[in-house]
Design a protein around this motif. Structure first.
Motif, PDB file in Angstrom:
ATOM      1  N   ILE A  57     -12.788  29.578 -18.053  1.00 54.25           N
ATOM      2  CA  ILE A  57     -12.942  28.134 -17.882  1.00 54.25           C
ATOM      3  C   ILE A  57     -13.101  27.464 -19.246  1.00 54.25           C
ATOM      4  N   GLY A  58     -13.945  28.074 -20.094  1.00 51.40           N
ATOM      5  CA  GLY A  58     -14.180  27.521 -21.435  1.00 51.40           C
ATOM      6  C   GLY A  58     -12.895  27.420 -22.231  1.00 51.40           C
ATOM      7  N   SER A  59     -12.097  28.487 -22.194  1.00 51.67           N
ATOM      8  CA  SER A  59     -10.888  28.447 -23.030  1.00 51.67           C
ATOM      9  C   SER A  59      -9.884  27.426 -22.490  1.00 51.67           C
ATOM     10  N   VAL A  60      -9.839  27.245 -21.171  1.00 57.43           N
ATOM     11  CA  VAL A  60      -8.926  26.257 -20.581  1.00 57.43           C
ATOM     12  C   VAL A  60      -9.383  24.830 -20.898  1.00 57.43           C
ATOM     13  N   VAL A  61     -10.677  24.587 -20.634  1.00 56.34           N
ATOM     14  CA  VAL A  61     -11.194  23.235 -20.880  1.00 56.34           C
ATOM     15  C   VAL A  61     -11.064  22.877 -22.358  1.00 56.34           C
ATOM     16  N   ALA A  62     -11.385  23.853 -23.211  1.00 54.52           N
ATOM     17  CA  ALA A  62     -11.302  23.598 -24.644  1.00 54.52           C
ATOM     18  C   ALA A  62      -9.876  23.258 -25.050  1.00 54.52           C
ATOM     19  N   GLU A  63      -8.939  23.915 -24.430  1.00 50.97           N
ATOM     20  CA  GLU A  63      -7.546  23.637 -24.787  1.00 50.97           C
ATOM     21  C   GLU A  63      -7.107  22.260 -24.288  1.00 50.97           C
ATOM     22  N   PHE A  64      -7.595  21.873 -23.133  1.00 53.82           N
ATOM     23  CA  PHE A  64      -7.307  20.525 -22.642  1.00 53.82           C
ATOM     24  C   PHE A  64      -7.785  19.483 -23.647  1.00 53.82           C
ATOM     25  N   VAL A  65      -8.999  19.731 -24.164  1.00 51.72           N
ATOM     26  CA  VAL A  65      -9.619  18.729 -25.028  1.00 51.72           C
ATOM     27  C   VAL A  65      -9.075  18.812 -26.447  1.00 51.72           C
ATOM     28  N   ALA A  66      -8.997  20.024 -26.953  1.00 52.49           N
ATOM     29  CA  ALA A  66      -8.682  20.198 -28.367  1.00 52.49           C
ATOM     30  C   ALA A  66      -7.186  20.243 -28.630  1.00 52.49           C
ATOM     31  N   GLY A  67      -6.426  20.392 -27.566  1.00 53.75           N
ATOM     32  CA  GLY A  67      -4.999  20.527 -27.776  1.00 53.75           C
ATOM     33  C   GLY A  67      -4.693  21.938 -28.200  1.00 53.75           C
TER      34      GLY A  67
END
Lengths: 278, 279
Positions: free
Chosen positions: A207-217
């Motif tokens: 979840i962290g890696s997905v959410v982070a990618e959504f936010v950080a690009g």
């Protein structure tokens, strides 16, 4: 001397218990039925594919975009596993430190909590600035680690503290050293708790890696989350679903691997994992 | 009559003066952290090879006393001497004892073998060197078939046997037992009592056995120490002169009944004033 209790006979299935074959079959049949209806409904009511693509289209997209999607999957897998690994090591080490010294625990624990309760989405921009826009992957790794860290820390700390009082006395009696106590008593006692923490954190790392990618690009390698965003922007909904499907499969694989690990390690002795025979 | 009660406070009158003193408790007292006086002025000399039962109402500090002898929990006043023991580098007596707790206190993640190996492992003995001794004590308690079993697979009595085997593995001179069979059924308890007696006679240990059962203490011991309710003091020191080996015949003899009667009387004296408080 004749108090034999271990010779237990394993009955095939006790009344009221659902046989294993049925337990596997029923969800599969349900899944096939739902997918069949989904496929039928999309064609019958002529639902446009950019709103709700049929399962067959998703599979087509999956096959057609397999090179792109599998590269993205690999990126996400790498970040998730690395974050999970780092979080596990850090979490367990921190918990071990905490139980060595009360002062350390009461001074550091509040900050661990703050780290936990602050939404990762809100920290992402800072992390991104600190690691530099050229290293988005590092930012993703850090963010996913932060998300996965806390359950391992708190579960391990709880486990290390939940050692049977009498066993502690026993170790005192035989003059166990601090290290012996940790290795022979506290770690084995805490193992069920640690594994519970790992199971939660495995999912959270993803979840962290997905959410982070959504936010950080995304940086050089594009993960599945960014594929979803990108496909959405292009209204390529089947590919969006295909990426989502891969994410779900990844989550399930992580969960079952950790459940399997738990069963292997605890099956001999812990109530949660032993097969009941009465 | 064979037995006479020693009037309180009993001053280390050793009934069997031929025995050499192994442990000497001098004026021992214990104050709990909350300020409660748990034990006061306990004087007791434990002779080599004795089987002593400590009997008293619950809360009289008998477990505390046993733990103090084991070096668990600090001493508030008085001393414990081990006249025959060597001393380690820190001036602490090498106590040479095995301790059996109220609960079996086994590590659930370890097999019977590994649970028994623990004291030797902590002392740095390799598994290979320990193997023969572990097999020996497993045989002593009759668990040969269960060396690889996990505690959850064992009955309560078997777990207690493992606990006893673990205490024995270090070849202790003194075996301390803290109400070890209290949670077991009567039949298992009888059997374990007999096994314990047999082992004691074979191995020539000294045993200190804390219990709240008059019958058990009379059956097992050559000497019963009766303690009063809190603060715990020794109010009677009763020699049980019946010869060993003792078996079922002793348990149904009039001599046994007489010992039980005397011991019960002393115990009721110990309970005076606390009967209401307890229930």
């Amino acid at each position: 001397m004749a108090d034999n209790k271990t010779d237990t006979t394993v009955t095939a299935s006790s009344p009221g218990e659902i046989p294993r074959s049925v337990r596997l079959l029923v969800p599969i049949l349900l899944g096939i039925a739902v997918i069949g209806f989904w496929e039928f409904a999309v064609y019958y009511w002529k639902i446009p594919k950019f709103i709700f693509p049929a399962p067959s289209m998703i599979v087509q997209a999956l096959i057609f975009d397999l090179p792109t999607l599998s590269a993205s999957l690999w990126t996400t897998v790498k970040i998730t596993l690395a974050a999970f690994f780092i979080a596990s090591v850090l979490g367990i080490c921190a918990a071990v430190l905490f139980i060595q010294s009360k002062i350390l625990e009461i001074s550091l624990f509040p900050y661990a909590v703050i780290l936990q309760v602050t939404p990762v989405v809100a920290i992402a921009p800072f992390i991104l600035i600190w690691v530099g826009l050229d290293h988005v992957e590092r930012a993703l790794l850090i963010l996913a680690t932060i998300v996965a860290f806390f359950p391992i820390l708190s579960n391990t700390a709880l486990g290390l503290k939940s050692v049977d009082h009498n066993l502690r006395n026993l170790f005192d009696l035989y003059g166990a050293s601090r290290f012996q106590r940790l290795r022979e008593l506290e770690f084995p006692s805490a193992l069920p708790y640690i594994l519970g923490g790992l199971k939660i954190s495995g999912g959270l790392a993803l979840i962290g890696s997905v959410v982070a990618e959504f936010v950080a690009g995304s940086g050089t390698g594009t993960g599945l989350a960014w594929r979803i965003v990108e496909s959405g922007n292009r209204l390529n909904i089947p590919r969006m679903f295909a990426a989502l499907l891969l994410l779900s499969i990844l989550g399930v694989v992580i969960f079952f691997s950790l459940s399997w690990l738990e069963r292997i390690l605890l099956s001999k002795w812990h109530e949660s994992a032993v097969r009941r025979e009465n | 009559m064979i037995v006479e009660a020693v009037p309180p406070p009993a001053r280390s009158a050793i009934p069997n003066e031929r025995r050499r003193a192994l442990i000497k408790l001098n004026n021992l007292s214990k104050i709990y952290r909350g300020g409660t006086l748990a034990l006061s002025d306990v004087d007791l000399t434990v002779g080599d090879g004795e089987f002593i039962s400590i009997l008293g109402p619950s809360g009289c500090g008998k477990s505390t006393l046993l733990r103090m002898i084991a070096g668990l929990g600090g001493i508030s006043g008085g001393t414990i001497d081990w006249p025959q023991s060597r001393y380690d580098a820190h001036g602490e007596p090498i106590r040479d004892l095995g301790f059996v707790f109220q609960e079996p206190t086994l590590m659930p993640w370890a097999t019977v073998f590994n649970n028994i190996y623990l004291p030797l492992k902590l002392a740095g003995v390799s598994r290979r060197d320990a193997k023969a001794r572990i097999d020996e004590v497993i045989a002593m308690v009759g668990l040969e078939k269960f060396a690889d079993a996990y505690p959850r697979q064992l009955s309560g009595g078997m777990k207690m046997r493992v606990s006893i085997a673990r205490a024995l593995v270090v070849k202790p001179r003194v075996l301390l037992l803290d109400e070890p069979f209290a949670a077991l059924d009567e039949i298992t308890r009888f059997r374990l009592n007999n096994d314990l007696l047999r082992l004691w006679q074979d191995q020539k240990w000294t045993v200190i056995f804390v219990t709240h059962s008059v019958f058990e203490s009379v059956y097992l011991s050559n000497r019963i120490i009766v303690m009063s309710a809190r603060p715990g003091r020794i109010i009677a020191d009763l020699p049980i002169t019946a010869p060993y080996p003792r078996g079922e015949a002793f348990r149904i003899s009039s001599e046994y009944n007489e010992f039980c009667r005397i011991t019960s009387n002393e115990l009721s004296r110990a309970m005076v004033g606390v009967a209401e408080e307890e229930h």
